[in-house]
Motif scaffolding. Structure first.
Motif, PDB file in Angstrom:
ATOM      1  N   UNK A 125       0.797  -1.104  -0.033  1.00 16.74           N
ATOM      2  CA  UNK A 125      -0.118   0.033  -0.096  1.00 16.74           C
ATOM      3  C   UNK A 125       0.986   1.267   0.007  1.00 16.74           C
ATOM      4  N   UNK A 126       2.102   1.152   0.536  1.00 17.79           N
ATOM      5  CA  UNK A 126       2.781   2.426   0.667  1.00 17.79           C
ATOM      6  C   UNK A 126       3.814   2.653  -0.727  1.00 17.79           C
ATOM      7  N   UNK A 127       3.635   1.454  -1.693  1.00 12.52           N
ATOM      8  CA  UNK A 127       4.360   1.591  -2.662  1.00 12.52           C
ATOM      9  C   UNK A 127       5.516   0.824  -2.777  1.00 12.52           C
ATOM     10  N   UNK A 128       5.865   0.186  -1.929  1.00 16.28           N
ATOM     11  CA  UNK A 128       7.098  -0.519  -1.705  1.00 16.28           C
ATOM     12  C   UNK A 128       7.134  -2.287  -1.773  1.00 16.28           C
ATOM     13  N   UNK A 129       7.635  -2.623  -3.155  1.00 15.10           N
ATOM     14  CA  UNK A 129       7.176  -4.011  -3.255  1.00 15.10           C
ATOM     15  C   UNK A 129       7.985  -4.802  -2.383  1.00 15.10           C
ATOM     16  N   UNK A 130       7.477  -6.002  -2.122  1.00 19.40           N
ATOM     17  CA  UNK A 130       7.723  -6.935  -0.995  1.00 19.40           C
ATOM     18  C   UNK A 130       7.554  -8.768  -1.521  1.00 19.40           C
ATOM     19  N   UNK A 131       8.370  -9.458  -1.135  1.00 15.09           N
ATOM     20  CA  UNK A 131       8.281 -10.726  -1.481  1.00 15.09           C
ATOM     21  C   UNK A 131       7.583 -11.599  -0.305  1.00 15.09           C
ATOM     22  N   UNK A 132       6.448 -12.151  -0.558  1.00 13.90           N
ATOM     23  CA  UNK A 132       5.591 -12.687   0.367  1.00 13.90           C
ATOM     24  C   UNK A 132       4.204 -12.624   0.201  1.00 13.90           C
ATOM     25  N   UNK A 133       3.510 -13.681   0.792  1.00 10.63           N
ATOM     26  CA  UNK A 133       2.156 -13.399   0.731  1.00 10.63           C
ATOM     27  C   UNK A 133       1.253 -12.204   1.491  1.00 10.63           C
ATOM     28  N   UNK A 134       0.428 -11.702   0.964  1.00 15.00           N
ATOM     29  CA  UNK A 134      -0.468 -10.760   1.858  1.00 15.00           C
ATOM     30  C   UNK A 134      -0.992 -11.563   2.881  1.00 15.00           C
ATOM     31  N   UNK A 135      -1.676 -10.821   4.010  1.00 15.11           N
ATOM     32  CA  UNK A 135      -2.288 -11.368   5.195  1.00 15.11           C
ATOM     33  C   UNK A 135      -3.249 -12.473   4.719  1.00 15.11           C
ATOM     34  N   UNK A 136      -4.346 -12.048   3.852  1.00 18.80           N
ATOM     35  CA  UNK A 136      -5.237 -12.982   3.445  1.00 18.80           C
ATOM     36  C   UNK A 136      -4.816 -14.203   2.844  1.00 18.80           C
ATOM     37  N   UNK A 304      -2.175 -16.028  -4.094  1.00 20.05           N
ATOM     38  CA  UNK A 304      -0.957 -16.508  -3.325  1.00 20.05           C
ATOM     39  C   UNK A 304       0.280 -15.914  -4.149  1.00 20.05           C
ATOM     40  N   UNK A 305       1.082 -15.126  -3.363  1.00 21.83           N
ATOM     41  CA  UNK A 305       2.249 -14.767  -4.185  1.00 21.83           C
ATOM     42  C   UNK A 305       3.324 -14.770  -3.169  1.00 21.83           C
ATOM     43  N   UNK A 306       4.600 -15.403  -3.547  1.00 22.45           N
ATOM     44  CA  UNK A 306       5.573 -15.950  -2.507  1.00 22.45           C
ATOM     45  C   UNK A 306       6.174 -17.233  -2.387  1.00 22.45           C
ATOM     46  N   UNK A 307       6.619 -17.831  -1.574  1.00 17.64           N
ATOM     47  CA  UNK A 307       7.286 -19.127  -1.389  1.00 17.64           C
ATOM     48  C   UNK A 307       6.056 -20.043  -0.712  1.00 17.64           C
ATOM     49  N   UNK A 308       5.933 -20.929  -1.318  1.00 21.15           N
ATOM     50  CA  UNK A 308       4.707 -21.908  -0.844  1.00 21.15           C
ATOM     51  C   UNK A 308       5.609 -23.230  -0.251  1.00 21.15           C
ATOM     52  N   UNK A 351       8.087 -13.461  -8.977  1.00 20.77           N
ATOM     53  CA  UNK A 351       6.953 -13.925  -8.207  1.00 20.77           C
ATOM     54  C   UNK A 351       6.150 -12.654  -7.963  1.00 20.77           C
ATOM     55  N   UNK A 352       6.948 -11.668  -7.496  1.00 19.06           N
ATOM     56  CA  UNK A 352       6.060 -10.371  -7.073  1.00 19.06           C
ATOM     57  C   UNK A 352       5.303  -9.831  -8.180  1.00 19.06           C
ATOM     58  N   UNK A 353       5.970  -9.734  -9.202  1.00 14.70           N
ATOM     59  CA  UNK A 353       5.647  -9.294 -10.413  1.00 14.70           C
ATOM     60  C   UNK A 353       4.313 -10.175 -11.506  1.00 14.70           C
ATOM     61  N   UNK A 354       4.202 -11.148 -11.091  1.00 13.20           N
ATOM     62  CA  UNK A 354       3.516 -11.999 -11.717  1.00 13.20           C
ATOM     63  C   UNK A 354       4.044 -12.630 -13.026  1.00 13.20           C
ATOM     64  N   UNK A 355       5.448 -12.706 -13.264  1.00 13.49           N
ATOM     65  CA  UNK A 355       6.006 -13.201 -14.384  1.00 13.49           C
ATOM     66  C   UNK A 355       6.802 -14.243 -14.178  1.00 13.49           C
ATOM     67  N   UNK A 356       6.389 -15.202 -13.327  1.00 11.14           N
ATOM     68  CA  UNK A 356       7.250 -16.553 -12.922  1.00 11.14           C
ATOM     69  C   UNK A 356       7.575 -17.278 -14.224  1.00 11.14           C
TER      70      UNK A 356
END
Ligand code: AMP
Ligand code: GLY
Length: 465
Positions: A125-136, A304-308, A351-356
């Motif tokens: 939300x603050x415009x900073x990219x991050x690796x890992x899933x959101x809370x949901x 789901x985005x990140x490491x599973x 993974x963050x950008x959806x281009x795996x």
């Protein structure tokens, strides 16, 4: 180079699959790629302080794309390769403030608690990219009941189960099913929320304990499930919301004592790959468990985005899901990273950008094996502050890397500050070779207050690999 965090960072890397790390590059083995100058010099923050985060920093810091590497809060070993920041992993406001003031381009979240608490949501939300899933999406680890329901709804193989918030129906369920049976606190319980009950009485006691508040909020609800008798393995994949890229398999050693005896710990050692995950088993895990889960999470509106990280039990040649984790395993990460030939960093960005689908990671065939050195008393009470000597000499042995967990440097000396303290990791052509090298390094370390298991890798060794 800043101010580009709103864009797809990975789209600026023309050849994601070809970028090799300075450390891991094997000249001529595959194209080295040509990352564009404008994405050099990224500021990256790794969140966490364990062996997992040391292994991640070790990989990420070697990427030609990364300029400044920070770690919050890090440990004694991480301090040698990253700038340590004195902010805890669950201090979301503190981390956000640091990212803003230091114009951090990308944040890699190591542990589960900040994910479940919504660190990735706040950063995004603050415009900073991050690796890992959101809370949901982190609910996949944060609530065992959520994941079991997901499995039931989408046909993902797992143990037969019931969800309970009252003791009476929970006990009736146990009475109606035979022991052994497994009782699990619903929420995060630092690896202590699962009781594999050998008798009905033990299962009943576990219900009272969990619902009686032993795990605080994590135990308000419980899952009770069928005991699965098989061989366990960990399986790791990167996920970009739509598709999954398998990484590798590993096997952890959770019990504190040799021969898998004594209480469970965070993990006393690991090796990768796990021989039980044959190419055929790998395909089954991907098509029956990982891929349906990625689709299910998208369908549930929780992409789901990140490491599973799937904990699976292989029973009669079929994989069943035991649990999901929303992050790299610790100590499994310490055996995945040394096996990676390619640069991990652009794969995380992808993974963050959806281009795996643009990423093709290359792995060494070698086995990696790590032995955890822990402070005597762990996983119970233990003393802090004992000095550890000769770690540098151990690291000079061929194919040995030591990842730190609970360490600090004080007046030039390395001291133990945690339960799990060092991860002595070695590569070899076989489990036997990696094991011999790791224990050779362990024996160089002078730390009378420490201990380790002496049988890491035994399961693979009994298969003769
Ligand atoms: P979990 O946190 O759900 O992975 O459980 C912790 C450990 O308990 C696993 O790594 C397994 O060794 C064991 N376990 C969990 N569920 C089962 C099950 N249904 N059957 C047998 N063992 C289990
Ligand atoms: N090694 C087990 C875990 O990371 O949860």
């Amino acid at each position: 180079m800043h101010g580009i965090t709103g864009h797809a960072l990975s789209s600026m890397i023309p050849m994601i699959q070809g970028v090799a790390t300075a450390r891991n590059a094997v000249p001529g083995a595959y194209p080295l790629g040509n990352p564009r100058a404008e994405i050099h010099g990224l500021n990256v923050l790794v969140v966490g302080s364990g062996g997992r985060e040391h292994a991640l920093c070790w990989c990420i810091g070697a990427s030609p794309l990364v300029d400044t590497l920070y770690c919050a809060p890090g440990n004694g070993g991480i301090g040698e390769i990253a700038n340590r920041i004195d902010i805890g992993p669950t201090d979301i406001d503190g981390l956000l403030g640091f990212c803003r003031s230091e114009t951090v381009d990308y944040v890699i979240v190591g542990p589960e608690q900040p994910l479940v608490d919504g660190l990735v949501d706040r950063l995004t939300e603050a415009g900073i990219k991050a690796f890992g899933p959101r809370a949901s999406a982190s609910a996949i680890e944060g609530s065992k009941g959520f994941t079991k329901d997901l499995c039931a709804k989408y046909g993902i193989p797992t143990a037969v189960f019931g969800r309970f918030s009252e003791a009476e129906p929970a006990k009736a369920y146990i009475a109606a099913n035979d022991a052994p049976i497994v009782v699990k606190a619903d929420g995060l319980a630092a690896g202590k929320g699962v009781t594999v009950a050998r008798s009905e009485a033990e299962a009943m006691a576990a219900v009272d304990e969990a619902l009686g508040g032993r795990f605080d909020g994590a135990g308000h609800e419980i899952v009770i499930e069928e005991f699965l008798d098989g061989e366990e393995a960990s399986f790791f994949a990167l996920v970009d919301g739509r598709s999954a890229l398998p990484l590798a398999s590993a096997q952890d050693h959770k019990a504190v004592g040799d021969g898998d005896t004594g209480p469970n710990t965070g993990g006393m050692g690991a090796y990768s790959p796990a021989p039980v995950v044959t190419p055929e088993m790998h395909d089954k895990i991907m098509t029956r468990i990982i891929e349906p889960t990625v689709s299910a999470m998208a369908a549930e509106g929780r992409p789901y985005t990140g490491l599973l990280y799937a904990g699976v039990m292989i029973v009669d040649g079929e994989p069943l899901l035991l649990e999901y984790n929303a992050r790299f395993g610790d100590p499994e990460c310490q055996v995945l990273m040394p096996r990676l030939k390619s640069d991990l960093f652009p794969a995380l960005l992808a993974a963050t950008d959806g281009v795996l689908d643009q990423v093709d990671l290359r792995w060494r065939d070698d086995v990696a094996l790590t032995v955890v050195l822990a402070t005597q008393g762990y996983p119970g009470d233990y003393e802090k502050g004992s000095e550890i000597r000769n770690v540098k000499s151990a690291e000079e042995l061929p194919d040995v890397t030591i990842f730190h967990a609970g360490t600090e440097t004080r007046n030039g000396a390395l001291v133990a500050t945690g339960g799990r303290v060092l991860n002595v990791t070695a590569l070899g052509k076989s489990v036997a070779e990696a094991q011999a090298r790791a224990y050779e390094a362990v024996d160089v370390i002078d730390w009378p207050q420490g201990f380790c298991r002496r049988d890491i890798g035994w399961r693979a060794m009994t298969r003769g690999v």
